[in-house]
Design a protein around this motif. Structure first.
Motif, PDB file in Angstrom:
ATOM      1  N   ASP A   1      29.912  31.407  31.684  1.00 36.33           N
ATOM      2  CA  ASP A   1      30.831  31.184  30.554  1.00 36.33           C
ATOM      3  C   ASP A   1      32.279  31.449  30.944  1.00 36.33           C
ATOM      4  O   ASP A   1      33.201  31.182  30.191  1.00 36.33           O
ATOM      5  N   SER A   2      32.474  31.988  32.172  1.00 39.41           N
ATOM      6  CA  SER A   2      33.818  32.396  32.576  1.00 39.41           C
ATOM      7  C   SER A   2      33.904  32.493  34.090  1.00 39.41           C
ATOM      8  O   SER A   2      32.888  32.686  34.766  1.00 39.41           O
ATOM      9  N   ILE A   3      35.135  32.360  34.600  1.00 35.35           N
ATOM     10  CA  ILE A   3      35.380  32.464  36.036  1.00 35.35           C
ATOM     11  C   ILE A   3      36.518  33.454  36.259  1.00 35.35           C
ATOM     12  O   ILE A   3      37.575  33.346  35.652  1.00 35.35           O
ATOM     13  N   ILE A   4      36.264  34.439  37.129  1.00 32.21           N
ATOM     14  CA  ILE A   4      37.299  35.411  37.502  1.00 32.21           C
ATOM     15  C   ILE A   4      37.700  35.104  38.943  1.00 32.21           C
ATOM     16  O   ILE A   4      36.846  35.041  39.831  1.00 32.21           O
ATOM     17  N   PHE A   5      38.990  34.890  39.168  1.00 33.89           N
ATOM     18  CA  PHE A   5      39.477  34.523  40.494  1.00 33.89           C
ATOM     19  C   PHE A   5      40.183  35.683  41.179  1.00 33.89           C
ATOM     20  O   PHE A   5      40.937  36.428  40.550  1.00 33.89           O
ATOM     21  N   ASP A   6      39.975  35.791  42.472  1.00 32.94           N
ATOM     22  CA  ASP A   6      40.871  36.549  43.332  1.00 32.94           C
ATOM     23  C   ASP A   6      42.164  35.720  43.431  1.00 32.94           C
ATOM     24  O   ASP A   6      42.175  34.545  43.057  1.00 32.94           O
ATOM     25  N   LEU A   7      43.229  36.311  43.937  1.00 31.65           N
ATOM     26  CA  LEU A   7      44.501  35.573  44.028  1.00 31.65           C
ATOM     27  C   LEU A   7      44.830  35.152  45.462  1.00 31.65           C
ATOM     28  O   LEU A   7      44.802  33.968  45.792  1.00 31.65           O
TER      29      LEU A   7
END
Length: 213
Positions: free
Chosen positions: A9-15
C-alpha cells in the motif's frame, strides 16, 4: 521480472543512491569544510563519500576520521554539515533517469515516503531542488532524533498507519534496517552497495519500478 503489483500500500525510499546521487557535490562541500580546520590534511573524493553513503551521519565521521579526537571530529562534522547544505542548496545532486515519470506513476497507486540516514534539512533540499515534494506524503531522517534507520522506518509505518509497506534502497545497511523494521526490501543495484540475498526484488534502473509495482 516477477510482478509485485497489488502487494503493497506504500513505498518508502532511501535517498542517496536510490533517488539521486549527490556524492560529487558532497565531496566538494566536505573538502571546503576540511580546508577550514588545521588538523586535517587529506583529500575528500567522490569515491570516499560513496564508500560511506548510507551510514548514520555520526558513524560516517568516525569511519572517515578515526585519528581525530572526539572534540575535533564533532567540530568537523558540524562544519561539514553546514558546508554540505550550502553547496547542495545551489548544486544539488544528479537525479536518476526517469525519476519524475516513475514517481508520477507510483503516486497514483501508493503512498510514497523517504527515510534516509542523513542530517536534518538534507531531504528538504532534495525535495526543493528536484521539485518533487508533492509526490511524498512524509519523510524521516537520522538528524531528526538521532535514531537508527530501522526506527525511522517504523516511525513512518506507525505514524501513517501503513499496513503493507515496502522499502527501496541500495545498500546492505538499507536491507538490514528494513528487515529490522519488518518491511520487505527492493534492492536498487544501480546505487552504491551490494545486497546478494533476502530482497523481494532487484531493480537495475529506477523506472523498472513501474513494471514491478
Amino acid at each position: 521480472m516477477s510482478s509485485l503489483k497489488n502487494k503493497f500500500d506504500s513505498i518508502i525510499f532511501d535517498l542517496d543512491g536510490t533517488l539521486w546521487d549527490s556524492t560529487n557535490n558532497v565531496a566538494l562541500a566536505w573538502q571546503a569544510a576540511m580546508d577550514q580546520v588545521d588538523y586535517v590534511d587529506e583529500l575528500m573524493t567522490r569515491d570516499r563519500v560513496r564508500s560511506i553513503t548510507g551510514l548514520a551521519y555520526n558513524v560516517i565521521f568516525d569511519r572517515l576520521f578515526p585519528n581525530l579526537d572526539t572534540e575535533q571530529r564533532t567540530e568537523l562534522m558540524g562544519i561539514c554539515a553546514k558546508s554540505e547544505l550550502e553547496i547542495l542548496h545551489t548544486k544539488g545532486g544528479e537525479l536518476y533517469p526517469a525519476l519524475e515519470e516513475t514517481l508520477d506513476y507510483l503516486t497514483s497507486k501508493y503512498k510514497l515516503f523517504i527515510v534516509s540516514n542523513c542530517q536534518n534539512g538534507y531531504i528538504e533540499v532534495f525535495l526543493k531542488l528536484s521539485e518533487m515534494g508533492h509526490y511524498f506524503i512524509g519523510h524521516q531522517c537520522y538528524g531528526t532524533k538521532g535514531n537508527p534507520k530501522s526506527e525511522n522506518i517504523k516511525d513512518i509505518v506507525n505514524d501513517y498507519q501503513l499496513t503493507a509497506p515496502v522499502y527501496v534502497g541500495d545498500t546492505m545497511g538499507d536491507f538490514d534496517a528494513a528487515t529490522k523494521a519488518g518491511v520487505p526490501f527492493i534492492f536498487a543495484n544501480y546505487g552504491f552497495g551490494i545486497v546478494e540475498t533476502g530482497q523481494v526484488a532487484t531493480i537495475s534502473t529506477f523506472s523498472e519500478l513501474t513494471e514491478l509495482l
